[in-house]
Design an enzyme around this catalytic site. Structure first.
Site, mmCIF file in Angstrom:
data_model
loop_
_atom_site.group_PDB
_atom_site.id
_atom_site.type_symbol
_atom_site.label_atom_id
_atom_site.label_comp_id
_atom_site.label_asym_id
_atom_site.label_seq_id
_atom_site.Cartn_x
_atom_site.Cartn_y
_atom_site.Cartn_z
ATOM 1 N N GLY A 67 9.061 -5.308 3.656
ATOM 2 C CA GLY A 67 10.034 -4.389 4.240
ATOM 3 C C GLY A 67 11.352 -4.552 3.509
ATOM 4 O O GLY A 67 12.125 -5.464 3.795
ATOM 5 N N CYS A 70 0.265 3.319 10.787
ATOM 6 C CA CYS A 70 0.822 4.448 10.047
ATOM 7 C C CYS A 70 1.494 5.427 11.001
ATOM 8 O O CYS A 70 0.848 5.961 11.905
ATOM 9 C CB CYS A 70 -0.251 5.185 9.248
ATOM 10 N N GLY A 82 1.102 10.944 5.000
ATOM 11 C CA GLY A 82 -0.011 11.260 5.891
ATOM 12 C C GLY A 82 -1.375 10.901 5.328
ATOM 13 O O GLY A 82 -2.346 11.633 5.524
ATOM 14 N N ASN A 121 -4.666 -0.861 8.404
ATOM 15 C CA ASN A 121 -3.399 -0.202 8.739
ATOM 16 C C ASN A 121 -3.515 0.377 10.142
ATOM 17 O O ASN A 121 -4.053 1.453 10.330
ATOM 18 C CB ASN A 121 -3.123 0.890 7.691
ATOM 19 N N SER A 134 0.816 -1.209 0.000
ATOM 20 C CA SER A 134 0.000 0.000 0.000
ATOM 21 C C SER A 134 0.857 1.270 0.000
ATOM 22 O O SER A 134 1.860 1.358 0.713
ATOM 23 C CB SER A 134 -0.884 -0.010 1.247
ATOM 24 N N GLY A 143 7.307 -3.055 -1.980
ATOM 25 C CA GLY A 143 6.945 -1.662 -1.737
ATOM 26 C C GLY A 143 7.831 -0.683 -2.480
ATOM 27 O O GLY A 143 7.744 -0.516 -3.707
ATOM 28 N N THR A 144 8.727 -0.054 -1.741
ATOM 29 C CA THR A 144 9.592 0.992 -2.278
ATOM 30 C C THR A 144 10.324 0.572 -3.560
ATOM 31 O O THR A 144 10.611 1.406 -4.415
ATOM 32 C CB THR A 144 10.593 1.418 -1.184
ATOM 33 N N ILE A 167 6.382 -5.668 7.725
ATOM 34 C CA ILE A 167 6.209 -4.546 8.624
ATOM 35 C C ILE A 167 5.810 -3.274 7.871
ATOM 36 O O ILE A 167 6.095 -3.148 6.681
ATOM 37 C CB ILE A 167 7.511 -4.237 9.429
ATOM 38 N N LYS A 198 -2.221 -5.084 9.399
ATOM 39 C CA LYS A 198 -0.824 -4.706 9.150
ATOM 40 C C LYS A 198 -0.200 -4.153 10.418
ATOM 41 O O LYS A 198 -0.693 -3.193 11.014
ATOM 42 C CB LYS A 198 -0.770 -3.662 8.038
HETATM 43 C C1 LIG Z 1 5.434 6.694 0.043
HETATM 44 C C2 LIG Z 1 4.899 5.586 0.904
HETATM 45 C C3 LIG Z 1 3.543 5.581 1.260
HETATM 46 C C4 LIG Z 1 3.015 4.571 2.064
HETATM 47 N N1 LIG Z 1 1.676 4.573 2.377
HETATM 48 C C5 LIG Z 1 1.151 3.545 3.112
HETATM 49 C C6 LIG Z 1 -0.246 3.480 3.401
HETATM 50 O O1 LIG Z 1 -1.049 4.319 2.975
HETATM 51 N N2 LIG Z 1 -0.712 2.446 4.164
HETATM 52 C C7 LIG Z 1 0.139 1.483 4.636
HETATM 53 O O2 LIG Z 1 -0.323 0.553 5.307
HETATM 54 N N3 LIG Z 1 1.458 1.513 4.374
HETATM 55 C C8 LIG Z 1 1.984 2.515 3.626
HETATM 56 N N4 LIG Z 1 3.345 2.524 3.355
HETATM 57 C C9 LIG Z 1 4.207 1.472 3.900
HETATM 58 C C10 LIG Z 1 4.462 0.370 2.872
HETATM 59 O O3 LIG Z 1 3.271 -0.240 2.455
HETATM 60 C C11 LIG Z 1 5.413 -0.691 3.436
HETATM 61 O O4 LIG Z 1 4.844 -1.254 4.601
HETATM 62 C C12 LIG Z 1 6.777 -0.127 3.822
HETATM 63 O O5 LIG Z 1 7.191 0.832 2.886
HETATM 64 C C13 LIG Z 1 7.859 -1.195 3.941
HETATM 65 O O6 LIG Z 1 8.044 -1.896 2.742
HETATM 66 P P1 LIG Z 1 9.183 -1.499 1.642
HETATM 67 O O7 LIG Z 1 10.458 -1.328 2.372
HETATM 68 O O8 LIG Z 1 9.179 -2.660 0.693
HETATM 69 O O9 LIG Z 1 8.711 -0.255 1.020
HETATM 70 C C14 LIG Z 1 3.873 3.535 2.547
HETATM 71 C C15 LIG Z 1 5.231 3.550 2.190
HETATM 72 C C16 LIG Z 1 5.751 4.542 1.365
HETATM 73 C C17 LIG Z 1 7.198 4.508 1.001
#
Ligand SMILES: Cc1cc2nc3c(=O)[nH]c(=O)nc-3n(C[C@H](O)[C@H](O)[C@H](O)COP(=O)(O)O)c2cc1C
Ligand SMILES: Cc1cc2nc3c(=O)[nH]c(=O)nc-3n(C[C@H](O)[C@H](O)[C@H](O)COP(=O)(O)OP(=O)(O)OC[C@H]3O[C@@H](n4cnc5c(N)ncnc54)[C@H](O)[C@@H]3O)c2cc1C
Ligand code: FES
Lengths: 296, 260
Positions: free
Chosen positions: A236, A123, A65, A120, A14, A258-259, A184, A158
């Site tokens: 993560g 956050c 946010g 979630n 997400s 994710g990222t 995570i 989550k």
């Molecule tokens: C720009 C951005 C926005 C995110 N928005 C949400 C969100 O709206 N809801 C949520 O549960 N996690 C959100 N996350 C967290 C990611 O879903 C994920 O849990 C976290 O980035 C770790 O995974 P990664 O290292 O593969 O990115 C966001 C992460 C990023 C970088």
């Protein structure tokens, strides 16, 4: 898995994959087990002020946010575009009280092509709630309890890594009826511009994501795998097929990318293919054979 | 699934890397498969920098020009990522996501168009000027820099249209900032397009407003995905927070909530 039928264990996280539509030029959605769309709240939210992002060593901080147009807008305007997507479309739900989490979930319950929600409770970027629920067993339990009554399909919760003992929180949400846990979310962090002598992000702190957090995430997945019976979705810092396999061996039945989508918008499809190739190369027929293998 | 792909991930080869001055280079790139996507002036690319350690995200860079099957990027070397781009050599490979963003509204522009650039912000104006000239509009460039050597690609701009220059030290053109150039008091323009540091863009926007001229600015908000997915790059507009990477980088100043 947990009442969901996944074509393969790869999903997208997400907030990093928009509504999937933004990535249609790069990945056939039919390659993915599922996509988890942007954080959605009962009422519209403008999110935090700019700047919302800072790059860090092997990662990034964000404080978006939960900017979104609210669940009713989602149901009326976005859902129709996602109905026919050839993958599981899962909505990430956020809130500021057990009641409004539940109200938001109930609206999504009525959308027949959404087979699951991801709650979630973790956050780190909003003042009014979100992570506040995810950091105590009581808070987490209260949200899951309220949502469980209002939501009848697969409920994924989550978890926040910003806690003393993540296994306790996982047990608490399992006891209230979560079908699955994902972990995570981002780790709370801070970065300072030393020339300007101020934080780089508008609200001071933000959530750290990317490869920098992977070892922490793998450890937590393993801890939770030993504590609960419900399936786990691990995420993560996953950038490659090998990273995904690592999470599965720690105990994750599925993973989220994710990222990494920002660096290679096609990476989720590549990891889905890559897992199959890895399994073939190691003569493994069923991906479940490696899930939690280090615990056996 | 859509039937045609708009955005692509593509490998390019570095055809040349020319130093423009002590801080800026011009990279000429050619797509390995020979297929250049259709590009509008003011669009940008997300470049994967070869610097691996601390630069992890892609870098957004404007498209400076598209010519003879080559894509030009002008890069100011300020941090690890852009310094690594500056060190690329002929024959190196580089990966881009492109084309991104909306671009300037050059296709609708008519008459005398003022293109204002400061520093490396002049980058998207070259291709924009070329397109304007091709369709019969009259591009006039107003380029600002600290000193004469910072007026980049001057000869190329001169091939397309009239070039007005200001330098802060007076070493070339008129002394001062772009908004102090005498032409702004003497001439009337049908439209203004601006790219550069934010204080400069705000000053030009103020001039445009006071002279009742239509004005577009190209913003450089910090980006992560470049695809409208992460919501990191938002700018406040009359419609609320919108993504600069997809709804911009070019905005009409009427859309922004700048105090000008
Ligand atoms: C720009 C951005 C926005 C995110 N928005 C949400 C969100 O709206 N809801 C949520 O549960 N996690 C959100 N996350 C967290 C990611 O879903 C994920 O849990 C976290 O980035 C770790 O995974 P990664 O290292 O593969 O990115 C966001 C992460 C990023 C970088
Ligand atoms: C749409 C767009 C078009 C751009 N076009 C060009 C161009 O044609 N030529 C060019 O040289 N640069 C351009 N930039 C700016 C360029 O992206 C940044 O300079 C680059 O990302 C810095 O990376 P770095 O690793 O070298 O520096 P870092 O070490 O990451 O940062 C150095 C400094 O640059 C600032 N910075 C970092 N990222 C950005 C960013 N995305 N936007 C603005 N400032 C940033 C940081 O705050 C810091 O002060 C553009 C930016 C955008 C958003
Ligand atoms: S950079 Fe991600 S939405 Fe614009």
């Amino acid at each position: 898995m947990a009442g969901l039928s996944l074509r393969n264990p790869v999903m997208t996280a997400s907030g990093t994959f928009g509504y999937g539509l933004e990535f249609e030029d790069f990945v056939p959605m039919s390659k993915l087990g599922g996509i988890i769309v942007k954080g959605t709240t009962l009422l519209p939210r403008e999110g935090n002020d700019y700047p919302r992002m800072a790059e860090t060593a092997s990662g990034m901080l964000n404080c978006v946010g939960l900017q979104n147009k609210g669940v009713n807008y989602f149901a009326e305007h976005i859902y129709p575009q996602l109905r026919d997507m050839d993958t599981n479309v899962i909505v990430n739900v956020s809130g500021s009280s057990p009641e409004n989490y539940a109200e938001c979930a109930a609206i999504i319950d009525g959308l027949d092509k959404i087979p699951a929600i991801e709650l979630n409770i973790s956050c780190p970027n909003v003042k009014d709630g979100g992570m506040a629920f995810g950091v105590t067993c009581e808070g987490a339990a209260s949200v899951v309890k309220a949502v469980r009554r209002a939501y009848h399909k697969t409920l994924i919760v989550k978890l926040s890594p910003n806690v003393t003992n993540i296994a306790d929180i996982a047990r608490a949400v399992e006891a209230e009826g979560a079908d699955c846990v994902s972990l995570i979310n981002t780790l709370m962090g801070m970065s300072i511009d030393i020339e300007k002598r101020c934080p780089r992000l508008s609200i001071g702190t933000g959530g750290l994501s990317g490869p920098a957090i992977k070892p922490v995430a793998v450890r937590m997945v393993n801890q939770v795998a030993k504590a609960v019976r419900v399936p786990i979705i691990g995420l993560g810092g996953i950038m490659t097929t090998e990273d995904a396999i690592e999470f599965m061996m720690a105990g994750a039945s599925a993973i989220e990318v994710g990222t990494a989508n920002f660096i290679d918008p096609a990476v989720s499809g590549k990891i889905a293919d890559g897992i199959n190739h890895w399994l073939d190369a190691h003569s493994i027929n069923d991906v479940n054979e490696i899930v939690g293998i280090i615990n056996q | 699934m859509r039937f045609f792909k708009m955005k692509q991930i593509k490998d390019f080869t570095v055809v040349s890397n020319n130093r423009l001055d002590e801080r800026n280079v011009l990279l000429r790139l050619s797509p390995i498969d020979g297929q250049m996507p259709a590009i509008k002036p003011g669009q940008f690319v997300q470049v994967q920098s070869p610097a691996k350690d601390n630069t992890f995200l892609r870098l957004p860079i404007s498209i400076n020009n598209v010519e003879d099957g080559q894509l030009w990027l002008m890069v100011q070397m300020i941090g690890d990522g852009t310094k690594a781009l500056g060190a690329l050599r002929e024959g190196d490979r580089i990966n881009l996501v492109l084309p991104l963003g909306n671009g300037f509204s050059t296709d609708k522009a008519k008459g005398k168009i003022l293109l204002v650039g400061g520093g490396v912000g002049i980058a998207p104006l070259l291709y924009a000027g070329k397109k304007l000239k091709d369709q019969g509009a009259e591009p006039v460039f107003l380029l600002g820099a600290r000193t004469a050597s910072g007026v980049l690609e001057r000869d190329l701009f001169e091939q397309i249209g009239r070039v007005l220059i200001t330098t802060e030290d007076g070493s070339l053109g008129e002394r001062g900032f772009v908004t102090q150039h005498s032409a702004l008091q003497q001439e009337k323009f049908d439209k203004i397009m601006v790219c550069g540091p934010k204080p400069m863009m705000m000053a030009v926007a103020r001039y445009a407003k006071s002279s009742d001229t239509d004005c577009e600015v190209s913003l450089e908000n910090m980006m992560a995905c470049g695809l409208g997915a992460c919501l990191c790059c938002v700018e406040k507009t009359v419609k609320g927070n919108v993504c600069v990477c997809t709804e911009g980088p070019v905005f009409n100043i009427n859309q922004l909530t700048w105090q000008i």
